[in-house]
Each structure stands twice: as structure tokens, then as C-alpha cells.
Design an enzyme around this catalytic site. Sequence first.
Site, PDB file in Angstrom:
ATOM      1  N   ARG A   1     -19.776  -4.709   7.711  1.00 46.07           N
ATOM      2  CA  ARG A   1     -19.241  -5.804   8.526  1.00 46.07           C
ATOM      3  C   ARG A   1     -17.724  -5.659   8.670  1.00 46.07           C
ATOM      4  NH1 ARG A   1     -21.226 -10.938   5.109  1.00 46.07           N
ATOM      5  NH2 ARG A   1     -21.211 -11.957   7.155  1.00 46.07           N
TER       6      ARG A   1
ATOM      7  N   TYR B   1      16.218 -36.845  20.828  1.00 47.49           N
ATOM      8  CA  TYR B   1      14.903 -37.072  21.420  1.00 47.49           C
ATOM      9  C   TYR B   1      14.455 -35.877  22.259  1.00 47.49           C
ATOM     10  CZ  TYR B   1      17.228 -37.984  25.884  1.00 47.49           C
ATOM     11  OH  TYR B   1      17.968 -37.854  27.019  1.00 47.49           O
TER      12      TYR B   1
ATOM     13  N   HIS C   1       6.163 -26.262  41.897  1.00 47.01           N
ATOM     14  CA  HIS C   1       6.093 -27.676  42.283  1.00 47.01           C
ATOM     15  C   HIS C   1       4.727 -28.255  41.945  1.00 47.01           C
ATOM     16  CE1 HIS C   1       5.359 -30.984  45.157  1.00 47.01           C
ATOM     17  NE2 HIS C   1       6.609 -31.308  44.825  1.00 47.01           N
TER      18      HIS C   1
ATOM     19  N   ARG D   1      18.271 -39.988  36.739  1.00 47.12           N
ATOM     20  CA  ARG D   1      19.078 -38.894  37.258  1.00 47.12           C
ATOM     21  C   ARG D   1      19.420 -39.150  38.721  1.00 47.12           C
ATOM     22  NH1 ARG D   1      16.384 -33.075  37.571  1.00 47.12           N
ATOM     23  NH2 ARG D   1      15.290 -34.042  39.313  1.00 47.12           N
TER      24      ARG D   1
ATOM     25  N   SER E   1      21.671 -34.244  28.231  1.00 50.03           N
ATOM     26  CA  SER E   1      20.236 -33.989  28.271  1.00 50.03           C
ATOM     27  C   SER E   1      20.047 -32.563  28.775  1.00 50.03           C
ATOM     28  CB  SER E   1      19.548 -34.992  29.200  1.00 50.03           C
ATOM     29  OG  SER E   1      18.182 -34.679  29.289  1.00 50.03           O
TER      30      SER E   1
ATOM     31  N   MET F   1     -15.811  -4.513  15.733  1.00 50.80           N
ATOM     32  CA  MET F   1     -17.146  -3.931  15.664  1.00 50.80           C
ATOM     33  C   MET F   1     -18.187  -4.947  15.208  1.00 50.80           C
ATOM     34  SD  MET F   1     -18.715  -0.839  13.462  1.00 50.80           S
ATOM     35  CE  MET F   1     -19.466  -1.983  12.345  1.00 50.80           C
TER      36      MET F   1
ATOM     37  N   THR G   1      16.167 -27.770  30.590  1.00 51.12           N
ATOM     38  CA  THR G   1      15.905 -26.366  30.252  1.00 51.12           C
ATOM     39  C   THR G   1      15.133 -25.618  31.337  1.00 51.12           C
ATOM     40  OG1 THR G   1      14.091 -27.169  28.889  1.00 51.12           O
ATOM     41  CG2 THR G   1      16.127 -26.548  27.765  1.00 51.12           C
ATOM     42  N   ASN G   2      14.613 -26.321  32.346  1.00 48.56           N
ATOM     43  CA  ASN G   2      14.003 -25.574  33.456  1.00 48.56           C
ATOM     44  C   ASN G   2      15.089 -24.792  34.192  1.00 48.56           C
ATOM     45  OD1 ASN G   2      11.707 -26.898  32.734  1.00 48.56           O
ATOM     46  ND2 ASN G   2      11.579 -28.162  34.566  1.00 48.56           N
TER      47      ASN G   2
ATOM     48  N   GLY H   1     -14.177  -8.588  19.879  1.00 44.15           N
ATOM     49  CA  GLY H   1     -13.761  -7.228  20.223  1.00 44.15           C
ATOM     50  C   GLY H   1     -13.821  -6.305  19.038  1.00 44.15           C
TER      51      GLY H   1
ATOM     52  N   ARG I   1      13.290 -39.023  38.043  1.00 48.87           N
ATOM     53  CA  ARG I   1      13.810 -38.282  39.196  1.00 48.87           C
ATOM     54  C   ARG I   1      13.787 -39.224  40.383  1.00 48.87           C
ATOM     55  NH1 ARG I   1       9.463 -35.772  37.292  1.00 48.87           N
ATOM     56  NH2 ARG I   1       9.667 -33.871  36.054  1.00 48.87           N
TER      57      ARG I   1
ATOM     58  N   ARG J   1     -16.172 -19.994   6.413  1.00 49.64           N
ATOM     59  CA  ARG J   1     -14.804 -20.004   6.953  1.00 49.64           C
ATOM     60  C   ARG J   1     -14.518 -21.407   7.476  1.00 49.64           C
ATOM     61  NH1 ARG J   1     -16.335 -16.193  12.043  1.00 49.64           N
ATOM     62  NH2 ARG J   1     -17.996 -17.493  12.813  1.00 49.64           N
TER      63      ARG J   1
ATOM     64  N   LYS K   1     -13.177 -12.577   6.161  1.00 51.40           N
ATOM     65  CA  LYS K   1     -14.549 -12.545   5.655  1.00 51.40           C
ATOM     66  C   LYS K   1     -14.577 -12.045   4.212  1.00 51.40           C
ATOM     67  CE  LYS K   1     -17.435 -11.416   8.910  1.00 51.40           C
ATOM     68  NZ  LYS K   1     -17.825 -10.353   9.859  1.00 51.40           N
TER      69      LYS K   1
ATOM     70  N   CYS L   1      15.031 -32.696  28.632  1.00 50.06           N
ATOM     71  CA  CYS L   1      14.116 -33.288  29.605  1.00 50.06           C
ATOM     72  C   CYS L   1      13.432 -32.228  30.452  1.00 50.06           C
ATOM     73  CB  CYS L   1      14.838 -34.297  30.487  1.00 50.06           C
ATOM     74  SG  CYS L   1      16.128 -33.555  31.495  1.00 50.06           S
TER      75      CYS L   1
HETATM   76  P1  ADP Z   1     -19.812 -11.885  12.652  1.00 48.33           P
HETATM   77  O1  ADP Z   1     -18.409 -11.722  12.196  1.00 48.33           O
HETATM   78  O2  ADP Z   1     -20.048 -11.509  14.057  1.00 48.33           O
HETATM   79  O3  ADP Z   1     -20.378 -13.228  12.261  1.00 48.33           O
HETATM   80  P2  ADP Z   1     -21.169 -10.832  10.348  1.00 48.33           P
HETATM   81  O4  ADP Z   1     -20.586  -9.695   9.609  1.00 48.33           O
HETATM   82  O5  ADP Z   1     -21.005 -12.172   9.754  1.00 48.33           O
HETATM   83  O6  ADP Z   1     -20.644 -10.774  11.827  1.00 48.33           O
HETATM   84  O7  ADP Z   1     -22.699 -10.504  10.502  1.00 48.33           O
HETATM   85  C1  ADP Z   1     -23.520 -11.115  11.435  1.00 48.33           C
HETATM   86  C2  ADP Z   1     -24.819 -11.507  10.808  1.00 48.33           C
HETATM   87  O8  ADP Z   1     -25.424 -10.416  10.146  1.00 48.33           O
HETATM   88  C3  ADP Z   1     -24.693 -12.552   9.723  1.00 48.33           C
HETATM   89  O9  ADP Z   1     -24.710 -13.817  10.231  1.00 48.33           O
HETATM   90  C4  ADP Z   1     -25.914 -12.328   8.907  1.00 48.33           C
HETATM   91  O10 ADP Z   1     -26.971 -13.057   9.432  1.00 48.33           O
HETATM   92  C5  ADP Z   1     -26.160 -10.864   9.050  1.00 48.33           C
HETATM   93  N1  ADP Z   1     -25.739 -10.166   7.840  1.00 48.33           N
HETATM   94  C6  ADP Z   1     -24.536  -9.671   7.536  1.00 48.33           C
HETATM   95  N2  ADP Z   1     -24.526  -9.133   6.311  1.00 48.33           N
HETATM   96  C7  ADP Z   1     -25.771  -9.300   5.824  1.00 48.33           C
HETATM   97  C8  ADP Z   1     -26.390  -8.968   4.610  1.00 48.33           C
HETATM   98  N3  ADP Z   1     -25.720  -8.377   3.617  1.00 48.33           N
HETATM   99  N4  ADP Z   1     -27.688  -9.300   4.446  1.00 48.33           N
HETATM  100  C9  ADP Z   1     -28.351  -9.925   5.431  1.00 48.33           C
HETATM  101  N5  ADP Z   1     -27.822 -10.264   6.606  1.00 48.33           N
HETATM  102  C10 ADP Z   1     -26.546  -9.958   6.809  1.00 48.33           C
HETATM  103 MG    MG Z   2     -20.528 -13.988  10.624  1.00 53.45          MG
HETATM  104 MG    MG Z   3      17.484 -29.362  37.064  1.00 58.29          MG
END
Ligand code: ADP
Ligand code: MG
Ligand code: MG
Length: 909
Positions: free
Chosen positions: A103, A885, A490, A652, A798, A114, A801-802, A112, A596, A376, A32, A865
Site C-alpha cells: 500500500r 480591522y 468586475h 470612499r 485603508s 499507486m 490591495t487590489n 494519483g 463604493r 485517519r 497510513k 479593504c
Molecule cells: P487507499 O489508500 O486507496 O484506501 P489502502 O491501502 O487503504 O488504499 O487499501 C485499499 C483497501 O485494500 C483497504 O480498504 C482494504 O480493504 C484492502 N487492504 C489493504 N491492505 C489489506 C490487508 N493487509 N488485508 C486485507 N485487505 C487489505
Molecule cells: Mg484506505
Molecule cells: Mg482602488
Amino acid sequence: METTTEIKTRVYRFGNKKADGKSAMKNLLGGKGANLAEMSRIGIPVPPGFTITTEVCTEYNELGRKKVISLIKSEVEKAVQEIEETMGAKFGDDDDPLLLSVRSGARVSMPGMMDTVLNLGLNDDAVEGIVKKTGNERFAWDSYRRFIQMYGGVVMGMKPESKEDEDPFEEIIDNLKEKRHIKLDTDFTIQDLQDLVYDFKDVVKKKTGKNFPTDPWDQLWGAVMAVFDSWNGKRAQYYRKIHSYPADWGTAVNVQAMVFGNMGLDSGTGVCFTRDAGTGENVFNGEYLINAQGEDVVAGVRTPQQITRLGSERWAKLAQISEEDRKTDYPSLEELMPEIYQELDGYQKTLEDHYRDMQDMEFTIQQGKLWILQTRNGKRTGAAMVKITMDLLEEGVIDEKEALLRIDPAKLDELLHPVFDPNALLDAEIIAQGLPASPGAATGQIVFFAEEAKKYKNTILVRTETSPEDLEGMDLARGILTARGGMTSHAAVVARGMGKCCISGAGALKINYKKRTLTVDGKEFHDGDWISLNGSTGNIIEGKVATRQPELSGEFGELMDLSDKYTRMKVRTNADTPKDALVARNFGAQGIGLTRTEHMFFEVDRIKAMREMILATTVKGRKHALRELLPMQRSDFEGIFEAMQGLPVTIRLLDPPLHEFVPHQLATQKELAEDLHISLDAVKSKVAALEEFNPMLGHRGCRLGNTYPEITEMQTRAIIEAALNVKEKGIDVHPEIMVPLVGTVNEFVEQEKVIRETAEAIFARRKTKINYSVGTMIEIPRAALMADKIAEHADFFSFGTNDLTQMTYGYSRDDASKFLPIYLEKGILKEDPFEVMDQEGVGQLVLMGTERGRKSKPHLKVGICGEHGGEPSSVEFCHRAGMNYVSCSPFRVPIARVAAAQAAIMEEK
Ligand code: ADP
Ligand code: MG
Ligand code: MG
């Protein structure tokens, strides 16, 4: 980068069309942060901010909170000051407060981690400042209550632990809505919002014993440290483990000026994609909400609107909303804010051109001004992956090699099997989880016996485990579910070969064959009940889930052709029937690497002759039975040779222990005794005599052919005669006869003698010839060690590898499910070696075997194979090992073709 502590940069700024970082710095700035910097550089409007590097996260883990704050304090203060200057507001000021978002952002996006905290910097005084500054009281209080909710949840630990527990903040909101008889957040009055703030702070105090922090700097440090802490949270750790991401990657923290989508009807927020992530279609698309903030769009509380007019019209059609209602109630951004839309459309084009790939973007509109908050490379389905890649190639954005390298071969699997309708999956009830043994989707009624696979139109065969006797039933069932067995059990191997959905090793299932029940977690399912299997995830789902057939696109064909252009290795298939062979040829298989022969013996009339052969006490008796098998086997081979139209076919010789072929139930034993005019006791004692302590290490493979040469003789005859017959029809034939389980040179030499003598006799009798070769499997470690000696005689190798994996590790394939899952969970093994080739250990034997073999026979043909022949990283290894192959099950042929091309391209680089 500097290494000394003094001059190391720990904070990278961005905004105002410039940045300290750039997109290539993902390892240091996280995905990010690196992309925020890059966008800033190329003139995309991103709110100014800064990124605290992933290295600081590692330092935090070593040094703790206090020391780390002292390390970065002055850099952070300076960076905040710069944001203040750009935004014309002051962090912590009562009259004109600057608000921030915090963020998280690791190298790769990771569930997972924050959650984002928005509106940081608010307190009882600052909220009044916002009111004064904006004149928008409801916006100020809405932002404040959101802040307490988010900060309380993600920094102060107010989020409920389990799914059953209610979120304390949501509980308060729901109660208030009920009391006030309203449905939407937007219906709250200012007084309501103020009450919420008060109640929220109250519940924080009650639950945590702490006051909600009022000092903005305390709030900021709290949030930053919470991001670092989340890197070591349970969910993040688990995710890292299953993806083998190292703990020392760390996460970056992005701190950024807030922009507000909740300032009224001229504001809003949304997400968009430069192309369709589901189909790959080159259309800009996405969703937005007016007067909303952060994740409101994905939270599903309000119905989001479509960004483009085209998308909006398509959506309305699906939702059965009239054009009139659409225009007034759910207009597209294109229609509602045409200028903003034009600007956004410009940025999406710029960003896709810049990154040369489909982008997934987040944006916010604050009072008529557009801000981009994230971009992204977008996640996509297998189908979209292929279409987008081939389109980008055609558009001249990427070249052929890059196109090939962008394909995730394993993802091609999705395209080849029936799939669940994604909408139907949304409310699926998952009852248990097993191994995703063979991908695809299957819905059907439960049967517990292979013989009953035809009982309903669509059946799911549910077994503790399957055996060769179940083959036909497995073929008839829509899907296969077993409680025991791993990825090479199997059930799993056979299902993959059939391209049939299978989940294996679902340990939570209790199957009672007598009562015909399947019990899981206290819930009982009966014969005829509907269940669904997701062979791609291992999810076992209650009831029916709608499926659809995949369609192979033109782009898919183009991708396959492109692969072949760069590949050095050939890709063959493992196929036991003409039907499988045809499927594989349609997927581009260039030969058969493994047929086989034993599977052919399980059909009703054949198993009888097979059993007669096994039960015979004399050579004469055996030969009699073999004569019955000969024509059947010969016609099987004819079918396969015809299907392959001149491509090489490796066959085989009989491999499994004979015990697998004899009946184990009293009724069938009686039947057999009558058929053969012998006593039931004779049958019983023969069955008992065939029982082995370690069948995998017992009387099987070439040990059968060496003890009963007449079997090898019959099979050779069937192969050679079939080849001659097909050749007479004008079809080219290249049989390669393969001797299994060779460990000593003499085992091979003896078999080779039988094969060649048999073949020569046929040639003499029929006064015609064909070319054939005789080679061996290398699947016993000793064979790899003796490869130079064996290659003096064998025409080809051949690698099986199993078995090679089984014997190198000393893991019984059929029992490994008792400990392998635990080994994987504990990290004792990184991967299941039956699934992904163990390059480090087993790989040595493969390299050594190949090298030694070619020392005595430089042009020795070498292939693989085992199941690994269709696994991308193993295919790459085979390329590096110099194999001619790889051979894999039909549905993995396209995957292997791309993986083989990638290996060749990577080698060039
Ligand atoms: P995630 O990785 O879960 O997408 P983000 O860090 O992208 O989390 O944040 C989630 C949402 O929070 C973003 O889609 C956006 O809408 C909002 N957000 C994040 N930063 C800002 C900011 N500086 N101003 C306004 N909204 C924000
Ligand atoms: Mg986001
Ligand atoms: Mg065998």
C-alpha cells in the site's frame, strides 16, 4: 533520527500490539503507516507489517532501483520474517504461503498515488497451497485472479490510459459473464475463476511482452518500486503542484500481511466513520459487504449494507425498501454479527478518543475475526466541520483555542451559499471549466444580455465579460458566467459582494451575441437553454441540477461568538447598499470598511444626472447636475447609516474613470443628446474624449476630485447631511470619509480641505455637529513610501490591495487572465496575487506603510479593504501587520472572523 547511512532505519515494523513508529511520525512513515503503527501500539488488531520510509523514496529517485534494493534488502527480509512468525505462514512457500498487501502512503492522502496490491505472493503453486490450507478452493482462485488483475494494472501498466479505453481485465470478466449469463462476481464457478487467471496472464503477456512474475520476491520488489514510481507519476505531480506540496516529501510503502474478507459468509470488509461526515451528527456509521475484499465496498458492483441498525433503517427508508426485505436481504452488521459489531464499536470509540477527532476507518473480518486496516481523521463537509468541532468542544475533548484552530475558514463558505444536492451532482455532465469566482450553486436558463435577466424565472447571465452597466441584471440573475476576466474581474468582485454564484474566465466558451449562442467544444447552447454553475469548483454543467438553501446551525453561531472572544482585529464589510450592510451585520460585521459610491449612480434616474454632470462643459453646468444627484446620494447614505446602527462606516469618494458612466451605444447616445438638448456629435466627441489608453492609471480616484472639486463637495455634503439626519433620529453615526488613489501628500491635503470646509459650513448652518474623520486609501506604491508624510494629515489608512497589487506587479487586473493562468500552471507564480496577498512583495509595502504612518501618528487607524480582507492567509498577515480591522465582502465576514481569531491564537503560541 540518525543521519549516517549505516545506522539509518529505513524500515519500521508494526503489529502484535507494538510498533517501531507512531502517529507523530507522519512525515517519515506517511499518514497510513504512522497510524498503523499507532493503532498497533494502543492494542487495536492490525495485520502485522512494516513501512518503508518516505526517505527511501527520495533515495530511490537519486540512486535508482538496484542501489535502493541493496540498501533495504536485509531490513525488509528481517521484517518479512517477523510477519511470517506472527502469522505462522511463509512468504514464497508452496504449502503454506504468506500473502501480503502493498500500500502506498504519503504524508497526506493523495489521489494519483499507486493503488493497493492485494494477495501478493500467489502463483500457480502457492494457490494450491492455499487450497490445501483452507480447503476453500473458490477463495484461493478468487484471490489469485484479483492479484493478477491488481498487479497487472498498477505494477505492469495494464491500466487503460484514457477513460474511453476499456480495462483489458474487465473486458475479459464482462465477456465471461455474458457467456455464462451471470451478473455478479460471486456467481463465478471455480472453473470460471481458473479460466480468468489463465486469460489474465495471457493478456498481460500480449500487452506488455512480459510474463507475469511468478517469484514472490520479484513480485514484492516490483510492487514496492511501483509505489515509488507513482510518486513521480503525472497525476501525482499535478496534484502536488496545485497544493504546493514539495517533490521531496516522497511516499512511504506499507507492506502488510493479508487478512481475507473473501473467505465465506463469516468474512467481510467495510469502511466506517465515527461521526457523519456530511452533517457532523454524532452517530457511528458506515458500510460493509459480506464475502468481499478490498475496494469492493466502494466499487459499487454490489449494494453495500449499513453497519448500524439505525443507519440501515434510515437507508432502507430512502431506498424504499420494506423493513422485512431490509432485515432479510440487507441486515446491518449490528444485526448480522452482533459480537463483531460490539468489538468494532469499541474500537471506533477508542480511536476517536485517542485521536480526538472524527475517524474514517477501514476494516476486514476474516472468519469471525475483526482486523482494522486503516484510520485517519475523516474528510468532512463545511457543515460537518463546524458541528463536529463545536460538539467536541462541548464534550470537553478539545478546548476553545484548539476548536478555533481546527476550522478551515475557507470551508465556511460552503455553508453560506445555496448548494447543489450532492446526489444530483453524481450524474452531472460537465461541459467546461472556469475560475470558481464566487461560490454557490446556480441553475437557470441562459440569457446573454443583462437587460434580459428577468426573461425567465431563473436565469444565468452569460457574457464575455460584464461591466458596471450590467449591475442590475447581475443582481437579478441566479448566476453569472463570463468567458473572460479573472478572480478580481468586475463580474467576480460584484458577484462575491452579492453572494452570487459566478464562474469567470471560462476561456473555452465562444459567445456570439448576435446569434445568441454559446459554443463550447463544438456543442451549441441557445438563449433559454438550461445550464448550471458550481461556483465552488468552477464546473459548468449542462442542464438543471437541483439546489438547496443552506441552513445556518446553532453551532455556527457559537463558533462565531467564540471567534470574537479571541480576535484582536475587527472585521468590517464592503457594502454599497443597506441590503448588503444588513446581510453583513447578520454575519457579524463590526462596521463598513468600504462603501463604493459609484455603484449608486448606475440606476436609471441617477445615471442620467451623472451623465449630465460628466458632459457639462462648465463648473456651473456640473454643479447643476450634482444638485440632482445630491438628494439621491444622501438618502443612500442615510439607509446605510441606519442599517449599521452606530457602527463606523467608511465611504470612499468617487473612484472610477468617468468613461465607465457614459453611453457607448448609438441609441443611448441619441437619447442622451435629446435629454440634454445637445447634438449627437457633442455626445460622441465627449465620449471619445473620455477614452483613455490606461484607464486604470488615468483620470480617476482623487484625480477626479482634484480636477472637479465640486464632486467632492457634493459627496461630502451628502455624507455629512445624511449623518446629521440619522443622528436626529437618535442613531449614532461615525462616518469616515476616504480619499481614493492618493499618491502625493498634496493630493490628499487639497481634498481634505474641500471636505472639512464643506462639513464645517454645514455644521454652522445646521448649528449641530458630528464626529467624522478623513483618511485615505493606500493603494499606490508611492503612498506606502510617503506614508509618514500622509499620516500627518490623514486620520486613517485603508490598504486597497487590489490596486496596490496591480501597481506593484504592474499587472493590469482586467488583462491578467491572459497570462496569470499560465504563470500559475508553470509555477512562475505560486498563487494568484489578486486572490492571496503577496506577502513577500506587496506585503512589504503594507508593513512599511503601516509602520511609517504610525511613526508620525502612533494611533493611526489602519485597515484593509481589498479582496484580500476575506482570504484567510491574508487576514493572518493583516493581524501580524498590526491592523485594526479587515474589511471584506459580506459573505466572507464569517471566514475573516475565524481567520482573525486563529491569527491571534497563533501569535500567542
Ligand atoms: P487507499 O489508500 O486507496 O484506501 P489502502 O491501502 O487503504 O488504499 O487499501 C485499499 C483497501 O485494500 C483497504 O480498504 C482494504 O480493504 C484492502 N487492504 C489493504 N491492505 C489489506 C490487508 N493487509 N488485508 C486485507 N485487505 C487489505
Ligand atoms: Mg484506505
Ligand atoms: Mg482602488
